[in-house]
Design an enzyme around this catalytic site. Structure first.
Site, PDB file in Angstrom:
ATOM      1  N   GLU A 111       0.819  -1.221   0.000  1.00  0.00           N
ATOM      2  CA  GLU A 111       0.000   0.000   0.000  1.00  0.00           C
ATOM      3  C   GLU A 111       0.842   1.255   0.000  1.00  0.00           C
ATOM      4  O   GLU A 111       2.039   1.223   0.265  1.00  0.00           O
ATOM      5  CB  GLU A 111      -1.008  -0.005   1.152  1.00  0.00           C
ATOM      6  N   LYS A 113       2.504   4.702   1.039  1.00  0.00           N
ATOM      7  CA  LYS A 113       2.928   5.315   2.294  1.00  0.00           C
ATOM      8  C   LYS A 113       2.602   6.803   2.179  1.00  0.00           C
ATOM      9  O   LYS A 113       3.298   7.564   1.512  1.00  0.00           O
ATOM     10  CB  LYS A 113       4.423   5.097   2.521  1.00  0.00           C
ATOM     11  N   ASP A 115       2.286  10.596   2.877  1.00  0.00           N
ATOM     12  CA  ASP A 115       3.206  11.509   3.550  1.00  0.00           C
ATOM     13  C   ASP A 115       2.415  12.572   4.304  1.00  0.00           C
ATOM     14  O   ASP A 115       2.137  13.653   3.787  1.00  0.00           O
ATOM     15  CB  ASP A 115       4.124  12.165   2.515  1.00  0.00           C
ATOM     16  N   TYR A 220      -5.329   2.972   7.826  1.00  0.00           N
ATOM     17  CA  TYR A 220      -4.671   1.777   7.308  1.00  0.00           C
ATOM     18  C   TYR A 220      -4.298   0.724   8.350  1.00  0.00           C
ATOM     19  O   TYR A 220      -3.613  -0.243   8.033  1.00  0.00           O
ATOM     20  CB  TYR A 220      -3.416   2.152   6.512  1.00  0.00           C
ATOM     21  N   LYS A 308      11.469   3.026   0.175  1.00  0.00           N
ATOM     22  CA  LYS A 308      11.652   4.474  -0.015  1.00  0.00           C
ATOM     23  C   LYS A 308      12.122   4.738  -1.428  1.00  0.00           C
ATOM     24  O   LYS A 308      12.974   4.021  -1.948  1.00  0.00           O
ATOM     25  CB  LYS A 308      12.700   5.011   0.973  1.00  0.00           C
ATOM     26  N   CYS A 402      29.511  43.871  -5.967  1.00  0.00           N
ATOM     27  CA  CYS A 402      28.158  43.533  -5.533  1.00  0.00           C
ATOM     28  C   CYS A 402      27.174  43.852  -6.662  1.00  0.00           C
ATOM     29  O   CYS A 402      27.200  44.961  -7.197  1.00  0.00           O
ATOM     30  CB  CYS A 402      27.797  44.329  -4.291  1.00  0.00           C
ATOM     31  N   CYS A 405      24.947  47.020  -5.251  1.00  0.00           N
ATOM     32  CA  CYS A 405      25.458  48.354  -4.906  1.00  0.00           C
ATOM     33  C   CYS A 405      26.836  48.637  -5.512  1.00  0.00           C
ATOM     34  O   CYS A 405      27.358  49.734  -5.368  1.00  0.00           O
ATOM     35  CB  CYS A 405      25.510  48.523  -3.389  1.00  0.00           C
ATOM     36  N   CYS A 418      29.624  41.088   0.164  1.00  0.00           N
ATOM     37  CA  CYS A 418      29.531  42.535  -0.003  1.00  0.00           C
ATOM     38  C   CYS A 418      29.509  43.082   1.409  1.00  0.00           C
ATOM     39  O   CYS A 418      28.594  42.785   2.175  1.00  0.00           O
ATOM     40  CB  CYS A 418      28.234  42.908  -0.733  1.00  0.00           C
ATOM     41  N   CYS A 423      24.214  48.451   1.788  1.00  0.00           N
ATOM     42  CA  CYS A 423      23.799  47.821   0.530  1.00  0.00           C
ATOM     43  C   CYS A 423      22.295  47.535   0.569  1.00  0.00           C
ATOM     44  O   CYS A 423      21.807  46.867   1.486  1.00  0.00           O
ATOM     45  CB  CYS A 423      24.570  46.526   0.329  1.00  0.00           C
TER      46      CYS A 423
END
Ligand code: IVH
Length: 669
Positions: A111, A113, A115, A220, A308, A402, A405, A418, A423
């Site tokens: 079945e 799983k 989440d 379940y 998984k 940067c 700036c 920076c 800035c």
């Protein structure tokens, strides 16, 4: 018919219509007719309070506001599942099951799983008694009020014998996306995935929140199924369906592990087409008669395993690399990708971390790249597909100024920064952090709104925030900013002035100073005026504060910018005082690393931890040579043994309580 009889009839009718609509997906009346019956019931119940029933369908609309969640000790532990990562792990599981049971043939139920958030509901005498979260497996929280807002969950069932049912509450993907859209607009933090959204919704004290959240649930597992003469897992699902529960219809039973594997690969391939998220596939031995023989390990049953999914990989084009500037000035290169779907979500951007990350992988702009994403983990660029290179790709060149700036960048391996404190890019990030939930918690001041305020030159840094009320008229000229939203925003800013000072301290975004550390500093020195006069040594004396954090604090408070900021905040009457509980530095527990183990009778774990933390102790989960004290309740096991081996001081619950009361009475003297 008298009104009392009508109430009973209405409850039955509404329960049946709920079931038809939410479980069978096939309603025999219109929504309007349903609402009318519900209104009638609510009206009559208000007239006859003596007929109140906590399981009336009218209670599903929410409204119960609790102050805390009651603790519920599970009658049977809520366990987790061992994992399988590939087909061979599954074959190995099959061999082990057969070996332990001595059987040569085995039927398995396969079945999805789901989440979400695991819950357990107890039914007694045909009525829902309580619903609890898993918690630590032993003790969970009572979330009955929230659970009953999920319309497909039966409040009453035909089966009169007691039983427990376990399942998963989840939020459909579509509802999660819509919820996040709305939260983004209002500047609230987004839920990283549907699971967090479902868990967050169930753990709200106000059940109206759960009502608004569009949750669903699949069931379940019936732990005491054999007491009801149910012989196998598949039959237990049939039983649940009969009792009116929503059961996932993908579950199938197979007699050979190879068929199990084939079905798993089919389910895996189609998993993104499901309207809800799954994080694996569960394989369970079908026959309950074998469960006792198979038994359990410490945390998981040997009769089931969770397959998984491997992380998903896709290929897409790296269209460009662009740079963002963080709060601390850190420059991050990011991949601009041709949009792809991976692990169920749209991806267009991915962080490339820093210059060396790109160089090590030899990424070029225009490359086809492999991208990986596992579950809710952020997407990661793995490497270029060099076979697809045309020669047209452009080499990556790290910037030296940067992007916002123009300040020349400073390199501190492996990162570029920076360092311009003014800035605008940095200030935007600082403000977003300042307004965020753990910091000043200013509702309505989310990422987008902060950006808009900057674009319109209404603020340049944190200190301008508390002046914003003088710019009301300008705010109203911005598209999308109406009377109501502007008033709400200004009110939220005003309210934030009253916050306890640890929020302000955390909001400053000083390096290494997180929420917890801020609280320790604030509660130790009581207000900002005192904090700013402390030196590194004073800070180092505090728990959890090392040399880097201390230096960062001193640097922050000695800068001229900070001085200007603090005087602006003080002028605006922002609270500088600690308003919470003070840590008791004289306590026996102060500065000790403490582990709790075994069953406590007078106090639960959470309260014991809180009491210790209020006294400046650090409560950890495992015993090591750094442990100062073990508080051992009844039936203490391996931790007790380890503490004895390491010569750690051990006290029992009684002694713990005595120490606490002694300190309390001394305080009162
Ligand atoms: S069986 C004793 N079946 O996965 C084990 N669990 O890792 C009982 N889950 O805590 C759990 N879908 O929250 C089982 N079809 C399913 C499931 C499922 C999701 C979750 C559940 C459990 C966790 C185990």
């Amino acid at each position: 018919m008298n009104e009392k009889a009508r109430i009973i009839e209405l409850r039955d009718l509404l329960n049946r219509y709920n079931y038809e609509y939410y479980v069978l997906n096939d309603s025999s009346i219109s929504d309007a007719a349903f609402d009318q019956l519900m209104q009638e019931l609510i009206f009559l119940e208000a007239k006859h309070p003596d007929l109140d029933d906590p399981l009336s369908p009218s209670k599903r609309v929410g409204g119960e506001v609790a102050t805390e969640f009651k603790k519920i000790t599970h009658e049977r532990m809520m366990l987790s599942l061992a994992n399988a990562f590939n087909d061979d792990d599954l074959r190995q599981f099959d061999r082990r099951v057969k070996q332990l049971t001595g059987e040569t043939e085995m039927s398995y139920a396969v079945e999805l799983k789901i989440d979400g958030l695991a819950l357990s509901i107890k039914y007694e005498n045909g009525e829902l008694k309580y619903a609890a979260t898993r918690g630590d497996g032993e003790v969970g929280e009572d979330v009955t009020n929230n659970l009953i807002t999920i319309r497909s969950v039966p409040l009453k069932v035909a089966e009169k014998r007691d039983f427990e049912v376990r399942g998963e509450v989840f939020m459909p993907k579509e509802s999660w996306l819509k919820l996040n859209e709305a939260r983004e607009l209002s500047g609230e933090q987004l839920f990283a995935n549907p699971r967090n959204a479902a868990a967050g919704s169930m753990r709200q004290l106000d059940s109206k929140v759960a009502v608004s959240r569009k949750l669903e649930a699949f069931w379940y597992y019936v732990p005491n199924a054999t007491e009801l003469n149910i012989m196998n897992h598949f039959a237990s699902l049939a039983f649940l369906k009969e009792q009116g529960f929503l059961v996932n219809d993908k579950t199938k039973v197979f007699d050979h592990i190879e068929d199990v594997i084939t079905y798993i690969s089919e389910l895996s391939e189609n998993r993104y087409d499901l309207p809800y998220e799954i994080d694996g596939i569960v394989v369970k031995v079908n026959d309950f008669a074998l469960y006792d023989e198979l038994g359990y390990t410490a945390k998981t049953p040997r009769w089931a395993i969770a397959f998984k999914f491997p992380p998903d990989e896709v290929e897409t084009r790296l269209e460009d690399i662009f740079f963002t500037v963080g709060r601390t000035g850190k420059i991050t290169p990011n991949a601009q990708l041709e949009q792809v779907f991976i692990a169920g979500s749209k991806v267009q951007r991915a962080t490339l971390h820093n210059e060396s990350f790109i160089k090590e992988r030899d990424l070029k702009i225009g490359d086809y790249v492999f991208l990986r994403k596992a579950g809710d983990i952020i997407p990661e660029v793995i490497k270029p597909n060099v076979l697809k290179r045309t020669g047209e790709e452009k080499a990556f060149v790290m910037i030296d100024e940067c992007p916002k700036c123009g300040t020349p960048l400073t390199y501190k391996e492996p990162l570029h920064f920076c360092l311009n404190e003014s800035c605008p890019a940095r200030n935007i990030e600082k403000l977003i952090h300042f307004a965020s939930k753990g910091a000043m918690d200013i509702e309505g001041l989310g990422e987008r709104v902060v950006e808009i305020l900057f674009e319109h030159d209404l603020i340049k840094d944190i200190s301008d925030l508390y002046d914003l009320h003088t710019k009301r008229d300008e705010l109203l000229t911005i598209e999308g900013f109406g009377e109501r939203s502007v008033s709400k925003l200004l009110e939220a800013i005003e309210t934030s002035k009253n916050n306890s000072v640890e929020r302000l301290l955390f909001g400053f975004g000083i390096k290494e100073i997180g929420e917890k550390t801020s609280k320790i500093i604030a509660s130790s020195f009581s207000d900002l005026d005192s904090i700013k006069t402390k030196n590194a040594e004073d800070f180092m004396k505090l728990r959890d504060i090392g040399p880097i954090a201390s230096a960062a604090l001193v640097e922050f408070f000695s800068s001229e910018r900070t001085e200007i900021l603090l005087s602006a905040l003080s002028e605006a009457q922002v609270n500088f005082k600690y308003l919470g509980k003070f840590i008791d530095v004289n306590s026996y527990f102060h500065n000790k690393t403490i582990v709790l183990t075994g069953t406590l009778y007078e106090l639960n774990r959470r309260d014991a931890t809180k009491l210790l933390e209020e006294r400046g102790a650090k409560v950890t989960g495992s015993v090591s040579k750094n442990t100062d004290l073990l508080i051992a309740g009844a039936d203490a096991g391996s931790k007790f043994k380890r503490a004895t081996e390491l010569n750690v001081k051990i006290i029992n619950e009684q002694e713990f309580l005595e120490l606490l009361t002694k300190e309390q009475s001394e305080d009162e003297k």
